[in-house]
Design a protein around this motif. Structure first.
Motif, PDB file in Angstrom:
ATOM      1  N   GLY A  96     -16.637  66.626   2.917  1.00 22.80           N
ATOM      2  CA  GLY A  96     -15.326  67.231   3.078  1.00 22.80           C
ATOM      3  C   GLY A  96     -14.449  66.442   4.035  1.00 22.80           C
ATOM      4  N   ASP A  97     -13.474  67.128   4.625  1.00 18.42           N
ATOM      5  CA  ASP A  97     -12.534  66.478   5.515  1.00 18.42           C
ATOM      6  C   ASP A  97     -13.208  65.931   6.770  1.00 18.42           C
ATOM      7  OD1 ASP A  97     -10.831  67.441   3.631  1.00 18.42           O
ATOM      8  OD2 ASP A  97      -9.922  68.973   4.888  1.00 18.42           O
ATOM      9  N   LYS A  98     -14.414  66.416   7.084  1.00 17.07           N
ATOM     10  CA  LYS A  98     -15.161  65.914   8.242  1.00 17.07           C
ATOM     11  C   LYS A  98     -15.354  64.403   8.143  1.00 17.07           C
ATOM     12  CE  LYS A  98     -17.862  66.716  11.911  1.00 17.07           C
ATOM     13  NZ  LYS A  98     -18.433  65.402  12.132  1.00 17.07           N
ATOM     14  N   GLY A  99     -15.361  63.888   6.921  1.00 21.23           N
ATOM     15  CA  GLY A  99     -15.529  62.454   6.732  1.00 21.23           C
ATOM     16  C   GLY A  99     -14.438  61.641   7.398  1.00 21.23           C
ATOM     17  N   LEU A 100     -13.211  62.179   7.474  1.00 22.68           N
ATOM     18  CA  LEU A 100     -12.130  61.454   8.114  1.00 22.68           C
ATOM     19  C   LEU A 100     -12.314  61.406   9.632  1.00 22.68           C
ATOM     20  CD1 LEU A 100      -9.032  62.578   6.034  1.00 22.68           C
ATOM     21  CD2 LEU A 100     -10.356  60.489   5.841  1.00 22.68           C
ATOM     22  N   VAL A 101     -12.888  62.469  10.197  1.00 21.13           N
ATOM     23  CA  VAL A 101     -13.203  62.448  11.627  1.00 21.13           C
ATOM     24  C   VAL A 101     -14.293  61.410  11.891  1.00 21.13           C
ATOM     25  CG1 VAL A 101     -14.051  63.800  13.578  1.00 21.13           C
ATOM     26  CG2 VAL A 101     -12.526  64.866  11.906  1.00 21.13           C
ATOM     27  N   ASP A 102     -15.299  61.369  11.014  1.00 18.71           N
ATOM     28  CA  ASP A 102     -16.353  60.347  11.141  1.00 18.71           C
ATOM     29  C   ASP A 102     -15.757  58.945  11.094  1.00 18.71           C
ATOM     30  OD1 ASP A 102     -18.159  62.388  11.201  1.00 18.71           O
ATOM     31  OD2 ASP A 102     -18.838  62.136   9.134  1.00 18.71           O
ATOM     32  N   LEU A 103     -14.788  58.741  10.186  1.00 22.20           N
ATOM     33  CA  LEU A 103     -14.168  57.429  10.065  1.00 22.20           C
ATOM     34  C   LEU A 103     -13.441  57.055  11.354  1.00 22.20           C
ATOM     35  CD1 LEU A 103     -13.445  54.942   8.412  1.00 22.20           C
ATOM     36  CD2 LEU A 103     -11.482  56.195   7.509  1.00 22.20           C
ATOM     37  N   GLY A 104     -12.830  58.054  12.000  1.00 24.20           N
ATOM     38  CA  GLY A 104     -12.193  57.793  13.282  1.00 24.20           C
ATOM     39  C   GLY A 104     -13.170  57.223  14.290  1.00 24.20           C
ATOM     40  N   GLY A 105     -14.407  57.759  14.294  1.00 23.30           N
ATOM     41  CA  GLY A 105     -15.442  57.232  15.187  1.00 23.30           C
ATOM     42  C   GLY A 105     -15.828  55.807  14.854  1.00 23.30           C
ATOM     43  N   VAL A 106     -15.912  55.495  13.551  1.00 20.67           N
ATOM     44  CA  VAL A 106     -16.240  54.135  13.119  1.00 20.67           C
ATOM     45  C   VAL A 106     -15.135  53.167  13.542  1.00 20.67           C
ATOM     46  CG1 VAL A 106     -16.664  52.641  11.125  1.00 20.67           C
ATOM     47  CG2 VAL A 106     -17.608  54.960  11.165  1.00 20.67           C
ATOM     48  N   LEU A 107     -13.877  53.580  13.368  1.00 25.38           N
ATOM     49  CA  LEU A 107     -12.754  52.737  13.760  1.00 25.38           C
ATOM     50  C   LEU A 107     -12.738  52.486  15.264  1.00 25.38           C
ATOM     51  CD1 LEU A 107      -9.959  54.295  11.517  1.00 25.38           C
ATOM     52  CD2 LEU A 107     -10.815  51.957  11.365  1.00 25.38           C
ATOM     53  N   GLU A 108     -13.060  53.514  16.027  1.00 21.57           N
ATOM     54  CA  GLU A 108     -13.069  53.346  17.488  1.00 21.57           C
ATOM     55  C   GLU A 108     -14.137  52.349  17.916  1.00 21.57           C
ATOM     56  OE1 GLU A 108     -13.147  55.985  21.612  1.00 21.57           O
ATOM     57  OE2 GLU A 108     -13.308  56.978  19.663  1.00 21.57           O
ATOM     58  N   ALA A 109     -15.306  52.428  17.291  1.00 21.03           N
ATOM     59  CA  ALA A 109     -16.395  51.526  17.649  1.00 21.03           C
ATOM     60  C   ALA A 109     -16.056  50.075  17.312  1.00 21.03           C
ATOM     61  CB  ALA A 109     -17.670  51.938  16.927  1.00 21.03           C
ATOM     62  N   LYS A 110     -15.293  49.870  16.245  1.00 24.02           N
ATOM     63  CA  LYS A 110     -15.019  48.503  15.794  1.00 24.02           C
ATOM     64  C   LYS A 110     -13.696  47.943  16.312  1.00 24.02           C
ATOM     65  CE  LYS A 110     -15.678  45.542  11.817  1.00 24.02           C
ATOM     66  NZ  LYS A 110     -16.235  45.453  10.461  1.00 24.02           N
ATOM     67  N   PHE A 111     -12.662  48.808  16.402  1.00 22.98           N
ATOM     68  CA  PHE A 111     -11.326  48.304  16.736  1.00 22.98           C
ATOM     69  C   PHE A 111     -10.724  48.913  18.001  1.00 22.98           C
ATOM     70  CE2 PHE A 111     -11.604  47.971  12.034  1.00 22.98           C
ATOM     71  CZ  PHE A 111     -11.541  46.584  11.938  1.00 22.98           C
ATOM     72  N   GLY A 112     -11.416  49.861  18.612  1.00 27.76           N
ATOM     73  CA  GLY A 112     -10.906  50.434  19.847  1.00 27.76           C
ATOM     74  C   GLY A 112     -10.277  51.807  19.663  1.00 27.76           C
ATOM     75  N   ALA A 113     -10.028  52.466  20.800  1.00 28.96           N
ATOM     76  CA  ALA A 113      -9.551  53.853  20.798  1.00 28.96           C
ATOM     77  C   ALA A 113      -8.146  53.990  20.221  1.00 28.96           C
ATOM     78  CB  ALA A 113      -9.599  54.416  22.221  1.00 28.96           C
ATOM     79  N   VAL A 114      -7.288  52.987  20.444  1.00 27.83           N
ATOM     80  CA  VAL A 114      -5.903  53.099  19.975  1.00 27.83           C
ATOM     81  C   VAL A 114      -5.849  53.195  18.447  1.00 27.83           C
ATOM     82  CG1 VAL A 114      -3.669  51.933  19.829  1.00 27.83           C
ATOM     83  CG2 VAL A 114      -4.941  51.924  21.983  1.00 27.83           C
ATOM     84  N   THR A 115      -6.568  52.318  17.764  1.00 26.54           N
ATOM     85  CA  THR A 115      -6.599  52.353  16.296  1.00 26.54           C
ATOM     86  C   THR A 115      -7.188  53.662  15.790  1.00 26.54           C
ATOM     87  OG1 THR A 115      -6.794  49.943  16.125  1.00 26.54           O
ATOM     88  CG2 THR A 115      -7.537  51.222  14.230  1.00 26.54           C
ATOM     89  N   ALA A 116      -8.251  54.138  16.446  1.00 20.01           N
ATOM     90  CA  ALA A 116      -8.877  55.398  16.036  1.00 20.01           C
ATOM     91  C   ALA A 116      -7.912  56.567  16.189  1.00 20.01           C
ATOM     92  CB  ALA A 116     -10.137  55.643  16.866  1.00 20.01           C
ATOM     93  N   LYS A 117      -7.186  56.606  17.301  1.00 12.84           N
ATOM     94  CA  LYS A 117      -6.237  57.710  17.527  1.00 12.84           C
ATOM     95  C   LYS A 117      -5.065  57.638  16.551  1.00 12.84           C
ATOM     96  CE  LYS A 117      -7.372  58.619  22.378  1.00 12.84           C
ATOM     97  NZ  LYS A 117      -8.063  59.869  22.049  1.00 12.84           N
ATOM     98  N   LEU A 118      -4.600  56.429  16.274  1.00 16.37           N
ATOM     99  CA  LEU A 118      -3.542  56.281  15.274  1.00 16.37           C
ATOM    100  C   LEU A 118      -3.988  56.825  13.921  1.00 16.37           C
ATOM    101  CD1 LEU A 118      -1.993  52.751  15.963  1.00 16.37           C
ATOM    102  CD2 LEU A 118      -0.834  54.958  16.111  1.00 16.37           C
TER     103      LEU A 118
END
Length: 449
Positions: free
Chosen positions: A282-304
């Motif tokens: 479900g939509d939880k997958g987008l929250v998971d993706l935010g975590g993946v983005l933060e690990a790879k590109f940093g907090a700013v990209t994840a928050k965006l």
């Protein structure tokens, strides 16, 4: 997408003494111009919700770029459906519900039951989806139920106190935010252009059939497609002179949608497929993706990305609060007037254009229905399961829309100039068949899980 017309159509009408009957002459078509664009932006902002983005992400994570062709075909199918809806409103001067009503009493029964049940489920789903990114952005703040209720109430207040013009401006901001964030993230993950081009060649890897059907039929395709005609009228477009403008507007809507889909497929292919990362349901997958983005590109990209996720979900919420309430108000007004007079009702399109529906009691009653009863569902602690139920209910509607449009636009109910040509009929028939298969699949899935 009608292949039956080109250039400026003319209807010579019946001659009397060498003249032309004025009332049968077609109005001259207005020149398509970017300055008129609006309803298409609204339908693009509404039709692509968080669930659509998750489905595209998962397809990209499992099959890379292989199904890119299916996403593009899906946008073409939606262009055909939305164009047919808008064409009905403009060519006939009647709303879509007036068309459905002409097909028989069964459409009234079907739509009445559907819109009540669907609205109850969707209300909770939309509020939950909008709350997820806010809870992720502020992990030390209020819980998800608080954010869900707040989003529902904000959507209610915005639609209640504003009219179409302000609503359209707001949705333009939403689509801009979604576009910038999703495309930015897609560029950030460095797409493999060579593999992307290969993905334009149709192919079906093992186990990909229903992912393929879902990409073609699922993205941007719910009851909001039927609402497009009502937004066209709310914009002030009420007759066939706006046909070229509507077609440009509709193409903008689904080209924008296509860019979203391609961008999310790129993110799934590059960020998840290559590293074997699995997303939550479900939509939880987008929250998971935010975590993946933060690990790879940093907090700013994840928050965006989470901000873009919120814009996607809340934009869909506000769009449904407005568009489906318009449809419900039209449904109730026509039903009540027919019961009082016993005669067919005309002039509904002009009333929509004048903004009378947005001030009506049925419009506001449905707004309340979308907001308050679904709040109870939020406390069942199963917000993601609601996405499944909503998907099944939505699946029933799309075959109904495609097949009834075929009936309406191939009959004398539509002026001859604007009836379907062979291309429109092929696209609507393929869409209807696809939606029937998806509907059966989703119902089977619901009862076998």
């Amino acid at each position: 997408m009608s292949d039956s017309t080109s250039g400026v159509p003319g209807n010579p009408g019946k001659k009397s003494g060498g003249g032309v009957t004025p009332e049968l002459a077609e109005p001259a078509l207005r020149k398509a111009s970017w300055k008129y664009i609006g309803p298409g932006i609204v339908v693009a902002a509404t039709g692509v919700g968080a669930g659509d983005l998750v489905a595209t992400l998962i397809a990209g994570s499992q099959f890379g770029y292989t199904l890119l062709w299916a996403a593009i075909i899906g946008c073409v199918v939606k262009i055909s459906l939305a164009e047919a809806t808008g064409r009905w409103h403009l060519a006939t001067g009647k709303t879509l519900f007036e068309g459905w009503r002409s097909l028989g009493q069964w459409t009234t029964v079907y739509f009445g039951v559907y819109v009540v049940i669907w609205g109850f489920v969707y209300g909770a789903t939309a509020m939950s989806s909008s709350a997820l990114p806010l809870a992720a952005l502020m992990p030390n703040g209020p819980d998800m139920k608080f954010w869900a209720v707040l989003c529902g109430l904000l959507g209610l207040a915005f639609v209640w106190f504003n009219r179409y013009r302000v609503f359209e401006k707001f949705m333009t901001v939403v689509i801009g935010l979604k576009f910038l964030v999703v495309v930015y993230v897609a560029i950030r993950v460095a797409p493999d252009l060579g593999n992307a081009v290969k993905g334009l060649v149709p192919a079906l890897p093992d186990g990909s059939l229903f992912y393929t059907l879902g990409l073609i039929g699922g993205v941007g395709g719910t009851i909001t497609m039927a609402a497009y005609g009502y937004w066209v009228n709310s914009k002030g477009w009420t007759d066939a002179s706006w046909m070229k403008v509507m077609r440009l507007d509709n193409r903008v809507a689904y080209i924008t949608t296509g860019i979203f889909v391609v961008a999310m497929l790129i993110i799934g292919a590059e960020l998840l497929h290559s590293s074997g990362v699995a997303l939550g349901k479900g939509d939880k997958g987008l929250v998971d993706l935010g975590g993946v983005l933060e690990a790879k590109f940093g907090a700013v990209t994840a928050k965006l990305f989470l901000i873009g996720f919120f814009a996607t979900s809340f934009g869909a919420l506000v769009g449904v609060w407005h568009g489906v309430s318009l449809m419900f108000a039209d449904f109730v007004e026509r039903f009540q007037r027919e019961r009082k007079t016993g005669q067919p009702v005309v002039g509904m399109v002009e009333e929509v254009a004048a903004g009378k529906r947005e001030k009506s009691l049925p419009f506001r009653a449905y707004l309340l229905w979308l907001t308050f009863p679904p709040i109870g569902l939020l406390f069942l602690d199963q917000p993601f399961g609601l996405v499944v139920v909503y998907g099944v209910l939505g699946a029933f509607f799309m075959p109904f829309l495609a097949l009834t449009l075929i009936a309406l636009l191939n009959s004398s109910r539509t002026p001859a100039t604007w009836r379907n040509g062979w291309l429109s009929n092929v696209m609507l028939a393929l869409g209807g068949l696809l939606f029937v298969v998806l509907c059966i699949r989703q119902v089977v899935d619901l009862f076998t899980k």
